[in-house]
Motif scaffolding. Structure first.
Motif, PDB file in Angstrom:
ATOM      1  N   TRP A 265      -7.920  31.177  48.473  1.00 22.82           N
ATOM      2  CA  TRP A 265      -6.746  30.746  47.872  1.00 22.82           C
ATOM      3  C   TRP A 265      -6.108  32.093  47.254  1.00 22.82           C
ATOM      4  CZ3 TRP A 265      -5.400  29.899  42.567  1.00 22.82           C
ATOM      5  CH2 TRP A 265      -4.048  29.109  42.514  1.00 22.82           C
ATOM      6  N   LEU A 266      -6.891  32.768  46.451  1.00 27.32           N
ATOM      7  CA  LEU A 266      -6.361  33.728  45.568  1.00 27.32           C
ATOM      8  C   LEU A 266      -5.882  34.877  46.268  1.00 27.32           C
ATOM      9  CD1 LEU A 266      -9.021  33.851  42.467  1.00 27.32           C
ATOM     10  CD2 LEU A 266      -6.451  33.025  42.574  1.00 27.32           C
ATOM     11  N   GLY A 267      -6.777  35.037  47.268  1.00 30.83           N
ATOM     12  CA  GLY A 267      -6.248  36.404  48.248  1.00 30.83           C
ATOM     13  C   GLY A 267      -4.796  35.965  48.879  1.00 30.83           C
ATOM     14  N   GLY A 268      -4.203  34.872  49.010  1.00 27.21           N
ATOM     15  CA  GLY A 268      -3.096  34.677  49.744  1.00 27.21           C
ATOM     16  C   GLY A 268      -1.833  35.015  48.249  1.00 27.21           C
ATOM     17  N   ARG A 269      -2.450  35.104  47.123  1.00 28.12           N
ATOM     18  CA  ARG A 269      -1.368  35.097  46.036  1.00 28.12           C
ATOM     19  C   ARG A 269      -1.527  36.361  45.086  1.00 28.12           C
ATOM     20  NH1 ARG A 269      -2.550  30.185  47.367  1.00 28.12           N
ATOM     21  NH2 ARG A 269      -1.132  28.508  47.153  1.00 28.12           N
ATOM     22  N   MET A 270      -2.778  37.130  45.117  1.00 27.25           N
ATOM     23  CA  MET A 270      -2.866  38.272  44.546  1.00 27.25           C
ATOM     24  C   MET A 270      -3.426  39.380  45.582  1.00 27.25           C
ATOM     25  SD  MET A 270      -5.196  36.449  41.313  1.00 27.25           S
ATOM     26  CE  MET A 270      -5.352  38.074  40.416  1.00 27.25           C
ATOM     27  N   SER A 271      -3.864  40.636  44.957  1.00 21.38           N
ATOM     28  CA  SER A 271      -4.149  41.699  45.718  1.00 21.38           C
ATOM     29  C   SER A 271      -5.602  41.558  46.211  1.00 21.38           C
ATOM     30  CB  SER A 271      -4.003  43.193  44.921  1.00 21.38           C
ATOM     31  OG  SER A 271      -4.785  44.044  45.396  1.00 21.38           O
ATOM     32  N   LYS A 272      -5.924  41.514  47.249  1.00 21.25           N
ATOM     33  CA  LYS A 272      -7.335  41.302  47.864  1.00 21.25           C
ATOM     34  C   LYS A 272      -8.224  42.441  47.218  1.00 21.25           C
ATOM     35  CE  LYS A 272      -5.677  39.828  52.018  1.00 21.25           C
ATOM     36  NZ  LYS A 272      -4.357  39.092  51.689  1.00 21.25           N
TER      37      LYS A 272
END
Length: 399
Positions: A265-272
């Protein structure tokens, strides 16, 4: 389209749950097999380390076949080899037969039924903006398999003995074969001017971010296999009951469900890559606190929960970054090369854990190495920039 991709996601999740759920319970066989045959811990540890090495070496080739001809054949053959390997592992009575079954056959089987191939299927089935989340969901399913299967594996060992338990697990893994029909994966059509395999390899190998991700993933493999194989024995050495180690592995699986989903979920919104840096730093902190605090059942369970949240959260972030950089056409192969480094780390983490213990009677040195490697992985992932290569940027501008 949504129904098709949803069906593929469910099939992928079930396959990962079976494949990784069974695999995460191998550490429970270390004590009974070593005791029955009079082996030191190094013998069993080497076979599992070899499994991870073979898995990694086979993964780029299995991934390339899946990219070119569709994943269904690779998954089916992998499922057959995995099931046969478990049956033969249950019949093993020597170091070489254990290495052949648990090492070679299961290693090749895992290369066709685990992350690189399955996440390649998921990556091709969903829209780019949903890719990170879908990979997180599929990875979380593998974690659920660990949560469900580790206690189940211990129950089988207690009920049937280690040998019959492995035969039962072989039958369970055979369920992967009918699930292959749910994948419906087809290779992407070859377009005029499309990259060849050689060109894709050259492009990736000339990209610094590709190698930084690969070397960072080495650390993930070292840590998770060392902990997965040796933590139950380590806790017994600390005078805790054997069931504590099983519960900790199950907690790792349970909390990894939340960790991988959150990472996707975070990877779709922040720098992986920045998320990966944070994950590795947190792993170092968790290990330091675990070693610093008195070892009790409570601290072991807290360690399992904390490490579980960080356990395979690296997988959707790493594979998602590879997909962003190079596209999805060769994702299984390129992800497989990165995963090879993960498995080189796995080989060393599993094997050196046994070697160091047999030589020194302690795991202290390996724990210290795991902490230092966490700091190295954090530093390696920080400079990676999540930008598509020039070829993809040109295609997007032309579209």
């Amino acid at each position: 389209m949504w129904r098709t991709s949803g069906w593929i996601l469910v099939g992928s999740a079930l396959i990962l749950a079976l494949s990784l759920g069974v695999r995460h319970g191998f550490g429970l066989f270390l004590a009974p097999m070593s005791s029955e045959f009079g082996w030191g811990r190094e013998t069993f540890a080497f076979a599992i380390a070899l499994q991870n090495l073979i898995w990694g070496l086979a993964q780029p080739f299995t991934g390339a076949l899946a990219d070119r001809f569709g994943a269904t054949r690779a998954v089916f053959v992998g499922g057959v080899l995995y099931a046969v390997g478990l049956v033969l592992m249950g019949m093993s009575d020597s170091a070489w037969s254990l290495s052949l079954s648990a090492g070679l056959l299961i290693g090749i089987g895992l290369s066709g039924t685990s992350f690189s191939v399955i996440l390649g299927v998921v990556g091709r089935a969903v829209a780019p903006e949903k890719r990170s989340m879908a990979m997180g969901i599929a990875s979380a399913a593998g974690s659920f398999g660990q949560f469900a299967m580790v206690p189940g594996t211990l129950g089988l060992i207690s009920w049937l003995g280690w040998s019959a338990a492995l035969l039962a697990l072989g039958l369970m893994v055979a369920l992967i074969l009918p699930l292959v029909a749910m994948l419906k994966d087809r290779p992407l059509p070859v377009m005029t001017g499309q990259q060849t395999l050689r060109e894709a390899l050259k492009e990736a190998c000339s990209h610094s971010g590709f190698w930084l991700l690969a070397f960072g993933f080495f650390v993930c493999g070292f840590q998770v296999v060392f902990i997965g194989v040796h933590l139950p024995a380590y806790l017994v050495d600390q005078h805790l009951p054997a069931t504590t180690g099983t519960t900790v592995l199950a907690l790792i699986g349970l909390f990894n469900i939340f960790g991988t989903y959150t990472a996707g979920w975070l990877g779709g919104r922040m720098s992986k890559p920045r998320l990966l840096t944070g994950l590795y730093l947190l792993r170092a902190v968790v290990i330091v606190v675990f070693l610093w605090a008195p070892v009790t059942e409570v601290t072991a369970y807290v360690f399992g929960m904390a490490m579980g949240f960080l356990w395979l959260s690296t997988v959707p972030l790493t594979n998602g970054t590879v997909a962003t950089l190079f596209g999805v056409r060769n994702l299984s192969m390129l992800g497989g090369i990165v995963f090879l480094f993960h498995q080189l780390g796995s080989f060393l983490g599993g094997w050196l854990g046994g070697v160091v213990y047999d030589r020194t009677g302690s795991y202290d040195l390996i724990w210290q190495v795991a902490i230092l490697l966490s700091l190295l992985a954090a530093a390696l992932n920080w400079p990676v920039r999540e930008r598509p290569v020039a070829r993809l940027q040109a295609q997007m501008e032309a579209a």
